[in-house]
Write a protein that holds these residues in place. Structure first.
Motif, PDB file in Angstrom:
ATOM      1  N   GLY A 182       0.785  -1.223   0.000  1.00 18.86           N
ATOM      2  CA  GLY A 182       0.000   0.000   0.000  1.00 18.86           C
ATOM      3  C   GLY A 182       0.816   1.271   0.000  1.00 18.86           C
ATOM      4  N   ALA A 183       2.131   1.179  -0.168  1.00 20.39           N
ATOM      5  CA  ALA A 183       2.994   2.371  -0.206  1.00 20.39           C
ATOM      6  C   ALA A 183       3.017   2.918  -1.629  1.00 20.39           C
ATOM      7  N   VAL A 184       1.884   3.490  -2.041  1.00 18.66           N
ATOM      8  CA  VAL A 184       1.706   3.906  -3.432  1.00 18.66           C
ATOM      9  C   VAL A 184       2.645   5.053  -3.800  1.00 18.66           C
ATOM     10  N   GLU A 185       2.789   6.033  -2.924  1.00 19.10           N
ATOM     11  CA  GLU A 185       3.629   7.192  -3.234  1.00 19.10           C
ATOM     12  C   GLU A 185       5.091   6.783  -3.412  1.00 19.10           C
ATOM     13  N   GLU A 186       5.579   5.902  -2.549  1.00 19.38           N
ATOM     14  CA  GLU A 186       6.956   5.435  -2.686  1.00 19.38           C
ATOM     15  C   GLU A 186       7.130   4.631  -3.971  1.00 19.38           C
ATOM     16  N   ALA A 187       6.117   3.830  -4.303  1.00 15.19           N
ATOM     17  CA  ALA A 187       6.176   3.041  -5.531  1.00 15.19           C
ATOM     18  C   ALA A 187       6.219   3.937  -6.763  1.00 15.19           C
ATOM     19  N   GLN A 188       5.465   5.026  -6.725  1.00 19.61           N
ATOM     20  CA  GLN A 188       5.458   5.954  -7.860  1.00 19.61           C
ATOM     21  C   GLN A 188       6.828   6.603  -8.050  1.00 19.61           C
ATOM     22  N   LYS A 189       7.493   6.969  -6.968  1.00 16.84           N
ATOM     23  CA  LYS A 189       8.824   7.561  -7.074  1.00 16.84           C
ATOM     24  C   LYS A 189       9.815   6.565  -7.673  1.00 16.84           C
ATOM     25  N   LEU A 190       9.712   5.312  -7.235  1.00 18.61           N
ATOM     26  CA  LEU A 190      10.606   4.295  -7.789  1.00 18.61           C
ATOM     27  C   LEU A 190      10.304   4.029  -9.260  1.00 18.61           C
ATOM     28  N   ALA A 191       9.012   4.122  -9.644  1.00 20.62           N
ATOM     29  CA  ALA A 191       8.633   3.897 -11.040  1.00 20.62           C
ATOM     30  C   ALA A 191       9.229   4.967 -11.947  1.00 20.62           C
ATOM     31  N   VAL A 192       9.282   6.208 -11.452  1.00 20.24           N
ATOM     32  CA  VAL A 192       9.896   7.283 -12.236  1.00 20.24           C
ATOM     33  C   VAL A 192      11.383   6.994 -12.443  1.00 20.24           C
ATOM     34  N   ARG A 193      12.047   6.530 -11.383  1.00 24.48           N
ATOM     35  CA  ARG A 193      13.469   6.193 -11.497  1.00 24.48           C
ATOM     36  C   ARG A 193      13.670   5.014 -12.452  1.00 24.48           C
ATOM     37  N   LEU A 194      12.810   3.995 -12.334  1.00 22.14           N
ATOM     38  CA  LEU A 194      12.923   2.826 -13.210  1.00 22.14           C
ATOM     39  C   LEU A 194      12.716   3.205 -14.669  1.00 22.14           C
ATOM     40  N   ASP A 195      11.785   4.107 -14.937  1.00 20.84           N
ATOM     41  CA  ASP A 195      11.539   4.545 -16.313  1.00 20.84           C
ATOM     42  C   ASP A 195      12.776   5.229 -16.892  1.00 20.84           C
ATOM     43  N   SER A 196      13.439   6.048 -16.073  1.00 22.28           N
ATOM     44  CA  SER A 196      14.665   6.713 -16.516  1.00 22.28           C
ATOM     45  C   SER A 196      15.768   5.704 -16.793  1.00 22.28           C
ATOM     46  N   TYR A 197      15.918   4.710 -15.906  1.00 21.76           N
ATOM     47  CA  TYR A 197      16.954   3.701 -16.082  1.00 21.76           C
ATOM     48  C   TYR A 197      16.690   2.851 -17.317  1.00 21.76           C
ATOM     49  N   LEU A 198      15.414   2.526 -17.576  1.00 20.89           N
ATOM     50  CA  LEU A 198      15.068   1.759 -18.768  1.00 20.89           C
ATOM     51  C   LEU A 198      15.437   2.529 -20.037  1.00 20.89           C
ATOM     52  N   GLY A 199      15.169   3.832 -20.055  1.00 24.45           N
ATOM     53  CA  GLY A 199      15.510   4.662 -21.209  1.00 24.45           C
ATOM     54  C   GLY A 199      17.000   4.667 -21.468  1.00 24.45           C
ATOM     55  N   TRP A 200      17.783   4.748 -20.382  1.00 26.71           N
ATOM     56  CA  TRP A 200      19.242   4.716 -20.551  1.00 26.71           C
ATOM     57  C   TRP A 200      19.697   3.364 -21.081  1.00 26.71           C
ATOM     58  N   ALA A 201      19.156   2.275 -20.542  1.00 28.88           N
ATOM     59  CA  ALA A 201      19.560   0.934 -20.977  1.00 28.88           C
ATOM     60  C   ALA A 201      19.234   0.706 -22.446  1.00 28.88           C
ATOM     61  N   ARG A 202      18.093   1.205 -22.910  1.00 28.66           N
ATOM     62  CA  ARG A 202      17.748   1.074 -24.328  1.00 28.66           C
ATOM     63  C   ARG A 202      18.739   1.842 -25.192  1.00 28.66           C
ATOM     64  N   SER A 203      19.061   3.067 -24.765  1.00 30.40           N
ATOM     65  CA  SER A 203      19.970   3.905 -25.545  1.00 30.40           C
ATOM     66  C   SER A 203      21.375   3.317 -25.580  1.00 30.40           C
ATOM     67  N   TYR A 204      21.861   2.850 -24.433  1.00 33.12           N
ATOM     68  CA  TYR A 204      23.250   2.397 -24.333  1.00 33.12           C
ATOM     69  C   TYR A 204      23.430   0.987 -24.892  1.00 33.12           C
ATOM     70  N   PHE A 205      22.657   0.040 -24.423  1.00 32.87           N
ATOM     71  CA  PHE A 205      22.877  -1.353 -24.809  1.00 32.87           C
ATOM     72  C   PHE A 205      22.221  -1.716 -26.139  1.00 32.87           C
ATOM     73  N   GLN A 206      20.970  -1.302 -26.341  1.00 25.82           N
ATOM     74  CA  GLN A 206      20.270  -1.718 -27.559  1.00 25.82           C
ATOM     75  C   GLN A 206      20.643  -0.863 -28.765  1.00 25.82           C
ATOM     76  N   GLN A 207      20.677   0.463 -28.590  1.00 22.32           N
ATOM     77  CA  GLN A 207      20.892   1.336 -29.742  1.00 22.32           C
ATOM     78  C   GLN A 207      22.372   1.514 -30.062  1.00 22.32           C
ATOM     79  N   PHE A 208      23.212   1.716 -29.045  1.00 21.59           N
ATOM     80  CA  PHE A 208      24.627   1.925 -29.326  1.00 21.59           C
ATOM     81  C   PHE A 208      25.356   0.602 -29.552  1.00 21.59           C
ATOM     82  N   TRP A 209      25.239  -0.323 -28.618  1.00 19.66           N
ATOM     83  CA  TRP A 209      25.965  -1.582 -28.732  1.00 19.66           C
ATOM     84  C   TRP A 209      25.227  -2.620 -29.571  1.00 19.66           C
ATOM     85  N   ARG A 210      24.017  -2.320 -29.968  1.00 15.80           N
ATOM     86  CA  ARG A 210      23.199  -3.177 -30.835  1.00 15.80           C
ATOM     87  C   ARG A 210      22.934  -4.555 -30.225  1.00 15.80           C
TER      88      ARG A 210
END
Length: 730
Positions: A182-210
């Motif tokens: 039920g810690a919805v607010e904390e989960a939302q903050k972590l989701a924002v961080r996870l979304d940022s990390y996912l974007g970086w991983a796509r850019s670095y590993f998938q797009q640059f390193w293919r």
């Protein structure tokens, strides 16, 4: 003795601050002798070189009418103009602004990369000021460099990707547990961080390193190498997880990395180049005086220019002469209509921007970058075809020169700034300009790397890299090793995703760490990172469109990079899909020929390098000497020849390094990365570049006093013609 050197340094700085044109060594010795008695010319020369390394003086070529290369002059940084007075005092010109290639490239960087460069600059400035104890990241990199240098880059990246997969899954699981509690607010903050990390991983590993994602078709799918859920909610709603196929990842990385160590010290073969050329480009925004009562908006006329510098060598390796070639006034410009001039990258008139059918506002800045590239590729092409009109800097030092140098180094990357397939397909003048730029780049590549002689190394020095590939790996390694400084760990997991420094500073700190350990500063030795292959085909599609896929009787499959037929099939299906959606394709299949050529044949090998001798003054326990940044170096390679000639990349690499190992480097203080000049602090952080790059920059921003009245007259005629056109349009 130290006190005497300090007094001499102060005297030199004081009288050079009053000499806007700088002074030669002999002139400086003469002034010092007049004031303090006899001084040693050799001692003064050593002192001047030390002041240059510390960023307190700027060393550049002077002007001479005598035979041979002109002597060096030393200037105080406060007397050096950032933009030379090319357009001063010309009737009809209200004002102007000049932008160099590096400044235009900086405008294309995203906010995070700019912030990393800013942080890196700040840290190195503090180090140079003797505050290394405050900079834990930098100390950690320097300390771990000898160990990290020996690591295999492929295995490092596989381990890093495994760590990222585990960390993303851990974070997704943590969000799921918080929601369950039920810690919805904390989960939302972590989701924002996870979304940022996912974007970086796509850019670095998938797009640059293919490390490509899975591609799903109507009836089948192509298994991926790295799977990443599209959004954070998929972790806790659908139970999706990130996944890495380790063996496929290792195989892909082995195809894209040259070298078995992250960094090595190389003994480079003797320099075989008799001449090397550098090229650069800039754009001038001219604001013209208006006729009284005119309602014409004060939009600038963008005039692009390119130039080259040539350095020749005698048989014994000593400099023989310097030359310049200019393209500041496009041939027969007055005969061109505005549309043709824009399509050729010569001139962008405000009339084009006011007519959205020709060049809308959103594409105008991209058009300026493409126009600069078009002019610089034209300069590269003229050099490769022996069409450059070299003019001596000073009197002609020799009877004959090498009119076709065997090394060309661009200021800026080898690939075009504007390179997307969707832009190549665009209508109007913008699409035509992009297609002309791509075609000219194809011609340059064909006449250098794939030319009949195959003797021209085509490279680049990138002062503002758009992506950092080395820094994330280094910060992950620091984190994985639990690197400590002063008894505490300095890098957390967040520093891997949001690494604080760019490659241009991290590579320098790594080389410094190696220099501290080896203490070997022999000539012809360089620190060189492993090299990374990047294909032209890697950058033509947006991230979500990668990888390129085609359909055949067997189902869907990924386009094979080196196979021309696959790219033709991909474009045929792309055109067919547009027709099925009732969309028009502006160009025909035949018009894609240059694009297909580049996708199937062209790549670059990217790396960082520096001479070991550059670190001699800093290699001490308290290394608080003058620091610098490093550009990303590139050499163009044929991806086709890599298959049949495994040593092709190595030969191209050695071709560039052999010139650099022969002390053809310069500390560029006046034109450093992203304009990072700290004038208010009295210190400048230079960037270490090939000497021909500095000469090319000087050529493209030359002062009219260096070329004489002919330049002034040409510009006056051009301004008159532009005013005539604008008056005619009214």
């Amino acid at each position: 003795m130290a006190r005497a050197a300090s007094i001499l340094s102060q005297n030199i700085l004081e009288f050079l601050a009053r000499e806007p044109d700088g002074l030669e060594v002999a002139e400086i010795v003469e002034r010092l002798s007049a004031g303090d008695g006899a001084v040693s010319e050799r001692g003064v020369r050593n002192l001047l070189n030390q002041l240059v390394k510390e960023g307190k003086l700027i060393k550049r070529r002077g002007w001479s009418k005598k035979p041979g290369a002109p002597p060096y002059v030393y200037c105080h940084p406060n007397t050096v103009s950032r933009q030379l007075n090319l357009f001063d005092d010309i009737p009809g010109l209200k004002k102007y602004s000049l932008q160099t290639k590096s400044q235009v490239e900086t405008g294309a960087l995203d906010r995070q990369e700019l912030e990393r460069q800013k942080k890196a600059r700040s840290v190195l400035e503090n180090i140079a000021a003797g505050h290394i104890h405050q900079e834990l990241y930098a100390r950690a990199i320097v300390n771990i460099a000898p160990k990290l240098a020996e690591e295999n880059p492929v295995e490092l990246l596989v381990s890093m990707a495994q760590w990222a997969v585990s960390d993303l899954n851990r974070l997704g699981e943590e969000i799921k547990l918080k929601l369950k509690r039920g810690a919805v607010e904390e989960a939302q903050k972590l989701a924002v961080r996870l979304d940022s990390y996912l974007g970086w991983a796509r850019s670095y590993f998938q797009q640059f390193w293919r490390l490509d994602r899975r591609v799903e078709g109507l009836l089948d799918e192509i298994p991926g190498i790295l799977e990443l859920p599209a959004q954070p909610k998929h972790f806790f709603k659908d139970g999706q997880r990130a996944h890495l196929d380790e063996e496929k990842a290792r195989k892909r990385l082995q195809e894209r990395i040259f070298g078995n160590k992250l960094i090595e010290k190389r003994e480079v073969p003797a320099n075989s180049h008799k001449a090397a050329a550098g090229t650069d480009a800039s754009v001038a925004d001219l604001f013209l005086d208006h006729t009284p009562g005119s309602f014409t908006p004060p939009d600038p006329v963008a005039v692009t220019t390119a130039a080259a510098a040539l350095i020749t060598q005698a048989s014994n390796g000593s400099p023989a002469g310097e030359y310049q070639d200019f393209d500041i006034f496009p041939d027969k410009l007055r005969e061109y209509e505005d549309g043709y001039a824009a399509a050729e990258g010569l001139l962008l008139s405000p009339n084009l921007k006011s007519n959205s059918l020709l060049l809308d506002e959103g594409k105008f800045q991209h058009a300026r970058a493409a126009a600069m590239d078009r002019r610089q590729y034209e300069e590269d092409f003229r050099i490769s075809m022996k069409q450059a009109r070299w003019r001596s800097v000073g009197a002609a030092p020799e009877l004959g020169i090498s009119s076709r140098p065997t090394l060309i180094v661009r200021d800026g990357r080898v690939f075009p700034l504007e390179h997307r397939l969707q832009d190549y397909e665009a209508g109007g003048l913008f699409g035509q300009l992009i297609r002309n730029q791509i075609e000219k780049f194809m011609q340059v590549f064909h006449n250098t790397v794939l030319g009949s002689d195959r003797d021209i190394v085509y490279g680049a020095a990138v002062k503002n890299p758009e992506i950092s590939w080395l820094a994330p790996l280094v910060f992950w390694y620091l984190h994985s090793q639990g690197a400590e400084v002063d008894g505490r760990a300095v890098v957390g997991p967040e520093d891997v995703y949001q690494f604080p420094f760019s490659d241009t500073a991290v590579s320098h700190l790594l080389f410094l760490g190696l220099a501290n350990r080896s203490r070997d500063f022999s000539s012809h030795r360089l620190f060189v990172t492993c090299r990374v292959l990047r294909r032209f085909s890697d950058i033509v599609l947006k991230g979500e469109q990668m990888p390129a896929v085609i359909s055949d009787r067997a189902g869907i499959r990924v386009v094979r990079d080196n196979i021309r037929k696959d790219w033709i099939a991909f474009l045929e299906q792309r055109i067919a899909n547009k027709k099925a959606q009732h969309l028009q394709n502006i160009i025909d299949l035949d018009d894609y020929s240059p694009f297909i050529y580049l996708c199937s044949k062209v790549g670059v090998s990217m790396f960082y390098a520096a001479p070991t001798s550059a670190y001699q003054t800093m290699a001490s326990r308290d290394y608080s000497g003058a620091h610098f940044l490093l550009p990303r170096l590139e050499v163009a390679i044929s991806t086709e020849r890599l298959v049949s000639e495994p040593n092709h990349e190595q030969e191209c690499l050695d071709g560039m390094l052999s010139w650099l190992a022969a002390e053809h480097w310069d500390l560029d203080s006046a034109h450093t990365q992203s304009g990072f000049d700290t004038e208010n602090q009295g210190h400048r952080l230079p960037i270490l570049v090939p000497d021909v790059t500095v000469r090319a920059h000087e050529a493209v921003t030359f002062a009219r006093t260096r070329l004489g009245e002919e330049v002034h007259d040409e510009i006056r005629a051009l301004i008159a013609e532009l005013r005539r056109r604008m008056g005619k349009d009214r």
